[in-house]
Design an enzyme around this catalytic site. Structure first.
Site, PDB file in Angstrom:
ATOM      1  N   ASP A  70      -3.150  -6.804 -77.806  1.00 30.11           N
ATOM      2  CA  ASP A  70      -3.954  -5.587 -77.976  1.00 30.11           C
ATOM      3  C   ASP A  70      -4.298  -5.394 -79.457  1.00 30.11           C
ATOM      4  O   ASP A  70      -5.409  -4.986 -79.803  1.00 30.11           O
ATOM      5  CB  ASP A  70      -3.190  -4.348 -77.505  1.00 30.11           C
ATOM      6  CG  ASP A  70      -2.728  -4.421 -76.073  1.00 30.11           C
ATOM      7  OD1 ASP A  70      -1.725  -5.106 -75.813  1.00 30.11           O
ATOM      8  OD2 ASP A  70      -3.380  -3.805 -75.205  1.00 30.11           O
ATOM      9  N   THR A 128      -7.225  -2.648 -71.980  1.00 28.37           N
ATOM     10  CA  THR A 128      -6.451  -3.887 -72.096  1.00 28.37           C
ATOM     11  C   THR A 128      -4.980  -3.658 -71.760  1.00 28.37           C
ATOM     12  O   THR A 128      -4.113  -4.444 -72.135  1.00 28.37           O
ATOM     13  CB  THR A 128      -6.570  -4.473 -73.521  1.00 28.37           C
ATOM     14  OG1 THR A 128      -6.035  -3.509 -74.448  1.00 28.37           O
ATOM     15  CG2 THR A 128      -8.005  -4.799 -73.869  1.00 28.37           C
ATOM     16  N   PHE A 135       0.591  -8.476 -65.233  1.00 26.84           N
ATOM     17  CA  PHE A 135       1.351  -7.302 -65.678  1.00 26.84           C
ATOM     18  C   PHE A 135       0.557  -5.994 -65.581  1.00 26.84           C
ATOM     19  O   PHE A 135       1.031  -5.005 -65.007  1.00 26.84           O
ATOM     20  CB  PHE A 135       1.842  -7.526 -67.114  1.00 26.84           C
ATOM     21  CG  PHE A 135       2.572  -6.351 -67.707  1.00 26.84           C
ATOM     22  CD1 PHE A 135       1.910  -5.482 -68.563  1.00 26.84           C
ATOM     23  CD2 PHE A 135       3.905  -6.092 -67.382  1.00 26.84           C
ATOM     24  CE1 PHE A 135       2.577  -4.386 -69.106  1.00 26.84           C
ATOM     25  CE2 PHE A 135       4.575  -5.005 -67.912  1.00 26.84           C
ATOM     26  CZ  PHE A 135       3.914  -4.142 -68.772  1.00 26.84           C
ATOM     27  N   HIS A 178      -4.690 -12.768 -74.449  1.00 23.61           N
ATOM     28  CA  HIS A 178      -5.397 -12.084 -73.356  1.00 23.61           C
ATOM     29  C   HIS A 178      -6.456 -11.078 -73.827  1.00 23.61           C
ATOM     30  O   HIS A 178      -7.640 -11.236 -73.551  1.00 23.61           O
ATOM     31  CB  HIS A 178      -4.396 -11.318 -72.482  1.00 23.61           C
ATOM     32  CG  HIS A 178      -3.238 -12.114 -71.990  1.00 23.61           C
ATOM     33  ND1 HIS A 178      -3.310 -13.024 -70.961  1.00 23.61           N
ATOM     34  CD2 HIS A 178      -1.935 -12.136 -72.406  1.00 23.61           C
ATOM     35  CE1 HIS A 178      -2.123 -13.555 -70.740  1.00 23.61           C
ATOM     36  NE2 HIS A 178      -1.267 -13.047 -71.592  1.00 23.61           N
ATOM     37  N   ASP A 179      -6.039 -10.037 -74.531  1.00 22.95           N
ATOM     38  CA  ASP A 179      -6.875  -8.840 -74.706  1.00 22.95           C
ATOM     39  C   ASP A 179      -8.142  -9.026 -75.541  1.00 22.95           C
ATOM     40  O   ASP A 179      -9.177  -8.433 -75.218  1.00 22.95           O
ATOM     41  CB  ASP A 179      -6.019  -7.698 -75.276  1.00 22.95           C
ATOM     42  CG  ASP A 179      -4.937  -7.273 -74.291  1.00 22.95           C
ATOM     43  OD1 ASP A 179      -3.930  -6.713 -74.728  1.00 22.95           O
ATOM     44  OD2 ASP A 179      -5.101  -7.528 -73.079  1.00 22.95           O
TER      45      ASP A 179
HETATM   46  O1  RIB Z   1      -0.672  -9.696 -68.614  1.00 20.42           O
HETATM   47  C1  RIB Z   1      -1.118  -9.610 -69.938  1.00 20.42           C
HETATM   48  C2  RIB Z   1      -1.537  -8.218 -70.262  1.00 20.42           C
HETATM   49  O2  RIB Z   1      -0.427  -7.321 -70.147  1.00 20.42           O
HETATM   50  C3  RIB Z   1      -2.011  -8.055 -71.713  1.00 20.42           C
HETATM   51  O3  RIB Z   1      -2.937  -7.010 -71.792  1.00 20.42           O
HETATM   52  C4  RIB Z   1      -0.747  -7.686 -72.427  1.00 20.42           C
HETATM   53  O4  RIB Z   1      -1.020  -6.985 -73.648  1.00 20.42           O
HETATM   54  C5  RIB Z   1      -0.110  -6.771 -71.424  1.00 20.42           C
HETATM   55  O5  RIB Z   1      -0.702  -5.474 -71.550  1.00 20.42           O
HETATM   56 CA    CA Z   2      -2.441  -5.153 -73.342  1.00 22.36          CA
END
Ligand code: RIB
Ligand code: CA
Length: 315
Positions: free
Chosen positions: A16, A128, A170, A244-245
């Site tokens: 993030d 995110t 998640f 990821h974000d």
């Molecule tokens: O699964 C990954 C996500 O979950 C990402 O956004 C990480 O920052 C957590 O929020």
């Molecule tokens: Ca995140």
């Protein structure tokens, strides 16, 4: 050039933090505010981390709002095992905040609603973290749907395994009810799930290349990634970690980096075994109206070239 007006809703969180810096750096984006949600860490920590990130890059002017401290139905599940006790553990020095740098008084949900209603053009919501704040905003004032251009969220897993359970990613696992409210809102929705984010991986050479920008933001990036990488290397037995974000932000200003397909998606809310699974009808077997643009491919090499250049523009 008309900038894209966005609200970044997040749970910082190492990735993030990179998404926040990328949104602030990119000159096609007008970041109207950052809203925080419980997720990677408690809301107490995610909002503090957002303040620290903006303070580190001398952007205390960016307003930060606190939102939901737990999902709509379930208790909060956090990810200290990935992000550390603070949610932003780092190999670098601790960040001290100026005593006047504080969270805004307005609740994040009310900020999202007010911003949508007041904006002269539709805005982009870029969550995110768990989708709780976004869902609560849509529930509290459904009329804002007409002022939302697109919701681009990091979450879900279409054709690949989950990362918090074998079937769930998640963010969606934490608040599956919120995810379905967003998916069933009728708003244009883009899902940046694990299918694509696991193709955008940092490794030591990328970390060191970005660190060689030798500015605070890039050194901060390296310190964060060195901590963040240890969990992923252990879990995936590899020397790479998915970033990821920031994919959400890069998609905003460079669609060409990504490919996907518009399909029907719903989320399992109840099952003990598969709670949070994004059930993606990739082949259209149920012939339901597609409701989500599911991204599965990325040009990772170009993404990291762009990221390095963007971070070099910050302090
Ligand atoms: O699964 C990954 C996500 O979950 C990402 O956004 C990480 O920052 C957590 O929020
Ligand atoms: Ca995140």
């Amino acid at each position: 050039m008309i900038k894209k007006k966005i609200i970044l809703d997040c749970d910082p969180g190492h990735d993030d933090a990179v998404a926040i810096m990328l949104a602030i750096a990119n000159n096609e984006i007008d970041l109207l505010g950052i809203t925080c949600v419980g997720g990677n860490a408690t809301l107490e920590n995610t909002k503090l981390n957002a303040l620290k990130i903006c303070s580190l890059i001398n952007r205390e002017d960016i307003p930060i709002y606190a939102g939901a401290d737990k999902p709509i139905v379930y208790d909060l599940v956090t990810a200290e095992h990935v992000h550390g006790k603070s949610g932003l553990d780092t190999d670098g020095d601790p960040i001290t905040l100026d005593k006047n740098h504080k969270i805004q008084d307005l609740h994040a949900v009310d900020f999202i609603i007010k911003t949508c209603k007041d904006s002269d053009v539709p805005i982009y919501l870029c969550p995110t973290g768990p989708l709780t704040n976004i869902a609560l905003s849509l529930k509290k004032d459904p009329s804002i749907k007409d002022k939302i251009k697109e919701i681009i969220f990091m979450g879900g897993a279409a054709l690949c395994l989950g990362n918090i359970t074998p079937s769930a990613e998640f963010n969606i696992y934490v608040d599956p009810h919120a995810a379905n409210i967003v998916l069933n809102s009728g708003i244009a929705v883009t899902m940046m799930g694990l299918d694509v984010t696991h193709k955008v991986n940092v490794n030591d050479s990328i970390i060191n290349s970005i660190k060689s920008n030798n500015n605070k933001a890039s050194i901060f990036f390296a310190d964060l990634m060195n901590f963040y990488s240890r969990f992923h290397r252990d879990l995936y037995k590899s020397n790479e970690s998915p970033l990821h974000d920031p994919c959400v932000i890069a998609y905003l200003f460079n669609h060409k980096l990504f490919q996907g397909k518009k399909v029907h998606v719903q989320v399992e809310e109840k099952s003990e075994l598969t709670r949070g699974e994004t059930v993606v009808d990739w082949l259209g077997v149920k012939k339901l109206q597609p409701n989500c643009n599911v991204i599965t491919e990325a040009d990772s090499e170009t993404f990291f070239k762009i990221l390095k250049n963007e971070l070099s523009k910050l302090n």
